[in-house]
Design a protein around this motif. Structure first.
Motif, PDB file in Angstrom:
ATOM      1  N   PRO A  22       0.850  -1.194   0.000  1.00 52.03           N
ATOM      2  CA  PRO A  22       0.000   0.000   0.000  1.00 52.03           C
ATOM      3  C   PRO A  22       0.885   1.243   0.000  1.00 52.03           C
ATOM      4  O   PRO A  22       2.083   1.161   0.304  1.00 52.03           O
ATOM      5  N   PRO A  23       0.341   2.413  -0.330  1.00 51.28           N
ATOM      6  CA  PRO A  23       1.164   3.632  -0.427  1.00 51.28           C
ATOM      7  C   PRO A  23       1.915   3.979   0.852  1.00 51.28           C
ATOM      8  O   PRO A  23       3.003   4.553   0.795  1.00 51.28           O
ATOM      9  N   GLU A  24       1.326   3.642   2.013  1.00 47.73           N
ATOM     10  CA  GLU A  24       1.973   4.009   3.273  1.00 47.73           C
ATOM     11  C   GLU A  24       3.078   3.037   3.682  1.00 47.73           C
ATOM     12  O   GLU A  24       3.646   3.153   4.769  1.00 47.73           O
ATOM     13  N   MET A  25       3.409   2.102   2.803  1.00 44.47           N
ATOM     14  CA  MET A  25       4.479   1.148   3.093  1.00 44.47           C
ATOM     15  C   MET A  25       5.497   1.150   1.959  1.00 44.47           C
ATOM     16  O   MET A  25       5.141   1.230   0.790  1.00 44.47           O
ATOM     17  N   ALA A  26       6.767   1.077   2.331  1.00 40.80           N
ATOM     18  CA  ALA A  26       7.845   0.934   1.348  1.00 40.80           C
ATOM     19  C   ALA A  26       8.587  -0.355   1.664  1.00 40.80           C
ATOM     20  O   ALA A  26       9.033  -0.561   2.791  1.00 40.80           O
ATOM     21  N   ARG A  27       8.685  -1.211   0.677  1.00 36.49           N
ATOM     22  CA  ARG A  27       9.424  -2.466   0.838  1.00 36.49           C
ATOM     23  C   ARG A  27      10.545  -2.436  -0.192  1.00 36.49           C
ATOM     24  O   ARG A  27      10.297  -2.441  -1.396  1.00 36.49           O
ATOM     25  N   LEU A  28      11.794  -2.384   0.285  1.00 32.98           N
ATOM     26  CA  LEU A  28      12.905  -2.168  -0.635  1.00 32.98           C
ATOM     27  C   LEU A  28      14.084  -3.080  -0.321  1.00 32.98           C
ATOM     28  O   LEU A  28      14.120  -3.747   0.714  1.00 32.98           O
ATOM     29  N   ASP A  29      15.042  -3.084  -1.229  1.00 31.49           N
ATOM     30  CA  ASP A  29      16.233  -3.920  -1.096  1.00 31.49           C
ATOM     31  C   ASP A  29      17.190  -3.276  -0.092  1.00 31.49           C
ATOM     32  O   ASP A  29      17.729  -2.201  -0.342  1.00 31.49           O
ATOM     33  N   ARG A  30      17.391  -3.943   1.038  1.00 31.41           N
ATOM     34  CA  ARG A  30      18.237  -3.384   2.104  1.00 31.41           C
ATOM     35  C   ARG A  30      19.657  -3.129   1.632  1.00 31.41           C
ATOM     36  O   ARG A  30      20.308  -2.175   2.079  1.00 31.41           O
ATOM     37  N   ASN A  31      20.158  -3.935   0.718  1.00 24.12           N
ATOM     38  CA  ASN A  31      21.542  -3.800   0.275  1.00 24.12           C
ATOM     39  C   ASN A  31      21.748  -2.659  -0.714  1.00 24.12           C
ATOM     40  O   ASN A  31      22.879  -2.392  -1.122  1.00 24.12           O
ATOM     41  N   LYS A  32      20.651  -1.994  -1.100  1.00 27.75           N
ATOM     42  CA  LYS A  32      20.770  -0.872  -2.026  1.00 27.75           C
ATOM     43  C   LYS A  32      20.710   0.478  -1.319  1.00 27.75           C
ATOM     44  O   LYS A  32      20.752   1.518  -1.974  1.00 27.75           O
ATOM     45  N   VAL A  33      20.597   0.462   0.007  1.00 26.33           N
ATOM     46  CA  VAL A  33      20.583   1.711   0.770  1.00 26.33           C
ATOM     47  C   VAL A  33      21.648   1.645   1.853  1.00 26.33           C
ATOM     48  O   VAL A  33      22.127   0.565   2.203  1.00 26.33           O
ATOM     49  N   GLN A  34      22.003   2.796   2.347  1.00 29.10           N
ATOM     50  CA  GLN A  34      23.020   2.865   3.392  1.00 29.10           C
ATOM     51  C   GLN A  34      22.526   3.741   4.535  1.00 29.10           C
ATOM     52  O   GLN A  34      22.118   4.878   4.326  1.00 29.10           O
TER      53      GLN A  34
END
Length: 200
Positions: free
Chosen positions: A108-120
């Motif tokens: 849903p818009p209020e959730m972000a699910r992303l690749d942990r290894n692509k952020v610092q």
């Protein structure tokens, strides 16, 4: 020179270069000597207080790392695998977990699910700044944040204070609206960072 004398000379030399460099230990000096004698002509080690000793050929340079200053009002999210953080009228909660197969990318818009290894970490939470751009999920190019917020029907009175989440100066999430494409989950993702946002 005897290794003991080498360490003593090195300590005196570093202290003469900068009186702010304190807290040197035996291990720091040992690492510095190994850097000097290493077969590779370049390298660096970290010293106390954010200092770095850099070797470039037969030269040694002492440099202090100064983190970039944060924009006024910006907030720093702590580098933890899970937690919560209030800011700009929102409450952000995040957790990290191993990806399962198949990976569920729908949120849903209020959730972000992303690749942990692509952020610092640490991540930065701040508001809109002139010239801000980001690459919305599913797009091949970037878009002006101002235009994105208009298209998302964010009221004019809220645009300048709307929260943006950044990693290494790159916008990775327009909170509650759209994730950035470069940090999206792919079949190669092994660890997921899931962030939810709710208005306080």
């Amino acid at each position: 020179l005897h290794p003991y004398l080498q360490k003593r000379v090195l300590r005196l030399a570093l202290g003469r270069i900068s009186a702010e460099l304190t807290g040197l230990t035996y291990l720091h000096l040992q690492n510095a000597l190994e850097l000097c004698h290493h077969r590779l002509p370049s390298g660096e080690i970290t010293l106390p207080g954010g200092w770095r000793l850099i070797r470039a050929g037969n030269r040694l340079e002492l440099e202090r790392h100064r983190p970039p200053s944060l924009p006024r009002g910006a907030l720093v999210l702590p580098a933890t695998d899970h937690g919560s953080f209030p800011g700009f009228g929102w409450l952000l909660k995040w957790t990290t977990y191993a990806a399962s197969a198949p990976v569920d990318c729908s949120t849903p818009p209020e959730m972000a699910r992303l690749d942990r290894n692509k952020v610092q970490f640490p991540l930065i939470l701040r508001c809109l700044q002139p010239g801000d751009r980001f690459q919305p999920l599913g797009m091949s190019g970037t878009k002006k944040l101002q235009d994105f917020l208009v298209d998302a029907k964010i009221p004019h009175s809220q645009r300048l204070s709307y929260p943006l989440l950044l990693s290494q100066d790159q916008i990775i999430w327009v909170v509650g609206q759209r994730l950035a494409d470069p940090v999206k989950i792919t079949p190669q993702t092994t660890t997921i960072l899931e962030i939810t946002a709710s208005r306080e």
